[in-house]
Scaffold this motif. Sequence first.
Motif, mmCIF file in Angstrom:
data_model
loop_
_atom_site.group_PDB
_atom_site.id
_atom_site.type_symbol
_atom_site.label_atom_id
_atom_site.label_comp_id
_atom_site.label_asym_id
_atom_site.label_seq_id
_atom_site.Cartn_x
_atom_site.Cartn_y
_atom_site.Cartn_z
ATOM 1 N N LEU A 1 -4.021 -8.277 13.857
ATOM 2 C CA LEU A 1 -4.629 -8.696 12.586
ATOM 3 C C LEU A 1 -3.848 -9.025 11.533
ATOM 4 N N LEU A 2 -3.930 -8.049 10.580
ATOM 5 C CA LEU A 2 -3.071 -8.507 9.433
ATOM 6 C C LEU A 2 -2.276 -9.760 9.722
ATOM 7 N N TYR A 3 -1.143 -9.888 10.390
ATOM 8 C CA TYR A 3 -0.331 -11.005 10.407
ATOM 9 C C TYR A 3 -0.878 -12.415 11.329
ATOM 10 N N HIS A 4 -2.256 -11.980 11.544
ATOM 11 C CA HIS A 4 -2.930 -13.485 11.654
ATOM 12 C C HIS A 4 -3.935 -14.154 10.515
ATOM 13 N N ASN B 1 -3.260 -12.079 18.691
ATOM 14 C CA ASN B 1 -1.954 -13.059 19.577
ATOM 15 C C ASN B 1 -2.810 -12.705 21.160
ATOM 16 N N ILE B 2 -3.767 -13.293 21.657
ATOM 17 C CA ILE B 2 -4.875 -13.594 22.918
ATOM 18 C C ILE B 2 -3.486 -13.464 23.649
ATOM 19 N N PHE C 1 4.271 -17.685 11.005
ATOM 20 C CA PHE C 1 3.442 -16.864 11.160
ATOM 21 C C PHE C 1 2.560 -17.270 12.078
ATOM 22 N N PRO C 2 1.376 -17.285 12.757
ATOM 23 C CA PRO C 2 0.910 -18.406 13.774
ATOM 24 C C PRO C 2 0.452 -19.312 13.068
#
Length: 321
Positions: free
Chosen positions: A184-187, A170-171, A163-164
Amino acid sequence: MKKYVLSKFLMGFVTISFSFILTFFLIRLAPGTPMRIVAGKENPNPEQIEHLTAKYGLDKPVGVQFVNYIKNMTKGDFGFSYRNNLPVLEVIKKRIAPTLMLSLTSNILSAIIGGFMGLYIGRRKNSILDKSMNYISYIMDAIPGFWLAMIMIMIFSSKLGWFPTSGMYNIRESYTGFRKFLDLLYHMTLPILTIVLIQTPIYFRIARASVINTMNMGFLKTFRAAGLSEGEIFRKYVMKNSLIPILTTFSMSLAFTISGAALIEIVFSWPGMGRLIIDSINGRDYMVLNGLYLMISISVIVFTIFTDVLYAIVDPRIRTK
């Protein structure tokens, strides 16, 4: 019922007013002035500080500032952010959505997971599973949220790379549509997992205690004597009574949703309300703090009244108390 609801709203209005007045003056009694921070900590220009202080009306007595703020607030003007150089409502509006996404999701998951675990384990009092989960819940309660957040980052982000470490998106990529939603869900996954691990033990213990307390009530003996099975008694009577404390806890947790999980948001660099509160305190951004505390007070009172009214509908005896 109308009289009961009216009394609750009146009490809520008084509470919000008192809370707003108290926070307005306490914020300004804190050491340091916002204009010194705005002008820069290194070699601040005294003339610039004096100009900014007069520009934002901070050169006037606190009582006059309060009266002016109330007058402006009645016109829908909640002031101007010194740090962001934007209207307060615009600053807050940008932060509400990220906080609601994070806090609402984690609150719902915590209530479902903790409530289900409490209902299941409460029927098995003093079992090995019961004792083990009790120990684990107290250990999780003792762990500071920010420390757990850093451990989660160290394990799942730095070591495993699953995970980030921070942010909402992710910019480096300009995702749109459904791909942006997945990003968004990933972050969100790691911050939500951290909050769920902190909040779930609370719901678990409340649900477990409620089940045990209900199962010891005398009226259940009548149902057992009538030949009802334990499973039927649990589904029809024990579970329904045990859900009330869970719903109460959930509704009160929603009251503080708007304030966000400040330390968690800071650790994960999540651009929400909690982080805004901390940044505004550090920057002595009076106007933003006034708007934030007012919104939090209103949120708490509204959900408290909602819970009280809901109880009064379910149990008419409460209206006479």
